[in-house]
Write a protein that holds these residues in place. Structure first.
Motif, PDB file in Angstrom:
ATOM      1  N   UNK A 103       0.817  -1.276  -0.338  1.00  0.00           N
ATOM      2  CA  UNK A 103      -0.013  -0.122   0.104  1.00  0.00           C
ATOM      3  C   UNK A 103       0.963   1.488   0.028  1.00  0.00           C
ATOM      4  N   UNK A 104       2.064   1.375   0.789  1.00  0.00           N
ATOM      5  CA  UNK A 104       2.814   2.471   1.062  1.00  0.00           C
ATOM      6  C   UNK A 104       3.637   2.487  -0.504  1.00  0.00           C
ATOM      7  N   UNK A 105       3.862   1.297  -1.094  1.00  0.00           N
ATOM      8  CA  UNK A 105       4.809   1.421  -2.218  1.00  0.00           C
ATOM      9  C   UNK A 105       3.845   2.117  -3.282  1.00  0.00           C
ATOM     10  N   UNK A 106       2.516   1.801  -3.417  1.00  0.00           N
ATOM     11  CA  UNK A 106       1.673   2.498  -4.242  1.00  0.00           C
ATOM     12  C   UNK A 106       1.524   3.957  -4.197  1.00  0.00           C
ATOM     13  N   UNK A 107       1.311   4.335  -2.825  1.00  0.00           N
ATOM     14  CA  UNK A 107       1.455   5.851  -2.423  1.00  0.00           C
ATOM     15  C   UNK A 107       2.625   6.327  -3.003  1.00  0.00           C
ATOM     16  N   UNK A 108       3.888   5.918  -2.930  1.00  0.00           N
ATOM     17  CA  UNK A 108       5.056   6.471  -3.316  1.00  0.00           C
ATOM     18  C   UNK A 108       4.954   6.519  -4.818  1.00  0.00           C
ATOM     19  N   UNK A 109       4.649   5.516  -5.601  1.00  0.00           N
ATOM     20  CA  UNK A 109       4.291   5.492  -6.947  1.00  0.00           C
ATOM     21  C   UNK A 109       3.704   6.810  -7.426  1.00  0.00           C
ATOM     22  N   UNK A 110       2.675   6.898  -6.786  1.00  0.00           N
ATOM     23  CA  UNK A 110       1.610   7.759  -7.221  1.00  0.00           C
ATOM     24  C   UNK A 110       2.218   9.212  -7.014  1.00  0.00           C
ATOM     25  N   UNK A 111       2.929   9.357  -5.900  1.00  0.00           N
ATOM     26  CA  UNK A 111       3.822  10.610  -5.790  1.00  0.00           C
ATOM     27  C   UNK A 111       5.004  10.873  -6.957  1.00  0.00           C
ATOM     28  N   UNK A 112       5.366   9.928  -7.335  1.00  0.00           N
ATOM     29  CA  UNK A 112       6.187   9.773  -8.473  1.00  0.00           C
ATOM     30  C   UNK A 112       5.607  10.486  -9.726  1.00  0.00           C
ATOM     31  N   UNK A 113       4.531  10.107 -10.020  1.00  0.00           N
ATOM     32  CA  UNK A 113       3.615  10.389 -11.215  1.00  0.00           C
ATOM     33  C   UNK A 113       3.452  11.982 -10.887  1.00  0.00           C
ATOM     34  N   UNK A 114       3.138  12.467 -10.042  1.00  0.00           N
ATOM     35  CA  UNK A 114       2.786  13.898  -9.722  1.00  0.00           C
ATOM     36  C   UNK A 114       4.058  14.504  -9.950  1.00  0.00           C
ATOM     37  N   UNK A 115       5.171  14.068  -9.266  1.00  0.00           N
ATOM     38  CA  UNK A 115       6.448  14.805  -9.172  1.00  0.00           C
ATOM     39  C   UNK A 115       6.829  15.093 -10.691  1.00  0.00           C
ATOM     40  N   UNK A 116       6.601  13.942 -11.442  1.00  0.00           N
ATOM     41  CA  UNK A 116       6.994  14.065 -12.707  1.00  0.00           C
ATOM     42  C   UNK A 116       6.386  14.993 -13.599  1.00  0.00           C
ATOM     43  N   UNK A 117       5.188  15.082 -13.306  1.00  0.00           N
ATOM     44  CA  UNK A 117       4.162  16.073 -14.087  1.00  0.00           C
ATOM     45  C   UNK A 117       4.639  17.486 -13.733  1.00  0.00           C
ATOM     46  N   UNK A 118       5.036  17.772 -12.509  1.00  0.00           N
ATOM     47  CA  UNK A 118       5.519  19.001 -12.030  1.00  0.00           C
ATOM     48  C   UNK A 118       6.665  19.502 -12.750  1.00  0.00           C
ATOM     49  N   UNK A 119       7.711  18.855 -12.807  1.00  0.00           N
ATOM     50  CA  UNK A 119       8.792  18.896 -13.503  1.00  0.00           C
ATOM     51  C   UNK A 119       8.650  18.860 -14.958  1.00  0.00           C
ATOM     52  N   UNK A 120       7.894  18.142 -15.621  1.00  0.00           N
ATOM     53  CA  UNK A 120       7.503  18.127 -16.722  1.00  0.00           C
ATOM     54  C   UNK A 120       8.673  18.327 -17.842  1.00  0.00           C
ATOM     55  N   UNK A 121       9.592  17.274 -17.848  1.00  0.00           N
ATOM     56  CA  UNK A 121      10.977  17.211 -18.555  1.00  0.00           C
ATOM     57  C   UNK A 121      10.583  17.487 -19.975  1.00  0.00           C
ATOM     58  N   UNK A 122       9.519  16.849 -20.582  1.00  0.00           N
ATOM     59  CA  UNK A 122       9.256  17.208 -22.030  1.00  0.00           C
ATOM     60  C   UNK A 122       8.403  18.120 -22.473  1.00  0.00           C
ATOM     61  N   UNK A 123       8.021  18.788 -21.480  1.00  0.00           N
ATOM     62  CA  UNK A 123       7.252  20.258 -21.748  1.00  0.00           C
ATOM     63  C   UNK A 123       6.171  20.030 -22.372  1.00  0.00           C
ATOM     64  N   UNK A 124       5.204  19.146 -21.949  1.00  0.00           N
ATOM     65  CA  UNK A 124       3.765  18.739 -22.543  1.00  0.00           C
ATOM     66  C   UNK A 124       2.874  19.864 -22.070  1.00  0.00           C
ATOM     67  N   UNK A 125       2.111  20.109 -22.804  1.00  0.00           N
ATOM     68  CA  UNK A 125       0.903  21.136 -22.453  1.00  0.00           C
ATOM     69  C   UNK A 125       0.204  20.614 -21.035  1.00  0.00           C
ATOM     70  N   UNK A 126      -0.187  21.471 -20.256  1.00  0.00           N
ATOM     71  CA  UNK A 126      -1.144  21.429 -18.954  1.00  0.00           C
ATOM     72  C   UNK A 126      -0.623  20.571 -17.858  1.00  0.00           C
ATOM     73  N   UNK A 127       0.607  19.999 -18.183  1.00  0.00           N
ATOM     74  CA  UNK A 127       0.956  19.142 -16.952  1.00  0.00           C
ATOM     75  C   UNK A 127       1.178  20.038 -15.747  1.00  0.00           C
ATOM     76  N   UNK A 128       0.923  19.234 -14.500  1.00  0.00           N
ATOM     77  CA  UNK A 128       0.903  20.313 -13.414  1.00  0.00           C
ATOM     78  C   UNK A 128       0.854  19.485 -11.881  1.00  0.00           C
TER      79      UNK A 128
END
Length: 282
Positions: A103-128
């Protein structure tokens, strides 16, 4: 007893449809967790001892976007087995060594996806911080063209995501990625769902709720506001509804905790603690 084909990546055909065996394979940490648990818990055709440990052999534990966790690129792999089984507070041998549970592992994976969108390395529209979430879903089209001076490689249906070992992102977001993670991280998943509905309105939210996916970067003469799917996919809609209910009441988890085959399978896989403890009333 039967031996489960645990090393499905060794060139074995797996799965059947109307046209025969397909070529897809599953190994390492995947959505197949529940398959192994059911196979171990079967009262009539149980698989051999050691099947779960064999499943663990190809796990990838790594730090990705600041989260040390068991990696799997799309979020659905961190969600589907959890729809049915409450892994909070119970651990197998692998997770006991890591000091967390699935369960905690899935929580961490969820945060990975949000952090990735915030950093948005490929500059996709609307990621936040509120527009995020990659998983297996529909996509606009298998094509390559230039958007705002950048060459973009788009996909149709694909398993999108980000992990320490692999990565696929074409700017497509699926609401089920956040929706399926509501029990793990409601503080970020619920605001994401609300933001998607508010921002995109009836382009994304229609009669049966969220359409399967959208891509704000896929801008063409026929999609000036980006691409929005026209379909609902049951495999994506289901986890949204079921995981919201698990967050609200634990309904599905409570039902499955009464299933003797699930309990037996978990115990044969080496899970202990939490609600599996005979003294627990959860």
């Amino acid at each position: 007893e039967l031996s489960l084909v645990a090393d499905l990546g060794e060139g074995n055909d797996s799965g059947r449809n109307e046209e025969g065996f397909h070529q897809w394979t599953w190994f390492g940490y995947t959505e197949a967790m529940i398959l192994y648990i059911l196979a171990l818990g079967s009262p009539t055709h149980p698989v051999d001892d050691g099947a779960w440990e064999h499943f663990n052999e190809r796990y990838l534990w790594a730090t990705h976007y600041g989260q040390e966790h068991l990696n799997f690129m799309p979020l659905f792999g961190h969600q589907y087995s959890h729809v049915w089984i409450d892994f909070k507070g119970i651990q197998d041998g692998y997770m006991r060594k890591k000091g967390i549970d699935y369960f905690e592992n899935s929580r961490r994976a969820t945060y990975v996806h949000r952090t990735y969108a915030i950093e948005n390395p490929n500059k996709w529209n609307d990621y936040s911080d509120t527009i995020w979430g990659m998983t297996a879903c529909d996509g606009p089209k298998d094509t390559i063209f230039v958007v705002n001076g950048i060459k973009r490689d788009f996909r149709s249906y694909s398993a999108r995501g980000t992990g320490a070992d692999e990565h696929l992102d074409d700017g497509t977001i699926a609401p089920t990625a956040a929706g399926g993670s509501v029990p793990f991280a409601p503080e970020i998943a619920v605001p994401a769902l609300k933001a998607m509905r508010m921002k995109y309105g009836d382009k994304l939210w229609t009669k049966y709720g969220f359409l399967d996916a959208f891509n704000p970067t896929y801008i063409t003469p026929s999609t000036p506001d980006g691409w929005f799917d026209h379909d609902y996919l049951g495999i994506d809609q289901g986890p949204i509804a079921l995981m919201i209910e698990n967050y609200r009441s634990g309904l599905i988890w409570k039902v499955m905790k009464k299933n003797p085959y699930i309990i037996n399978g978990l115990r044969r896989a080496g899970f202990t603690g939490g609600w599996l403890d005979p003294a627990s009333k959860n």
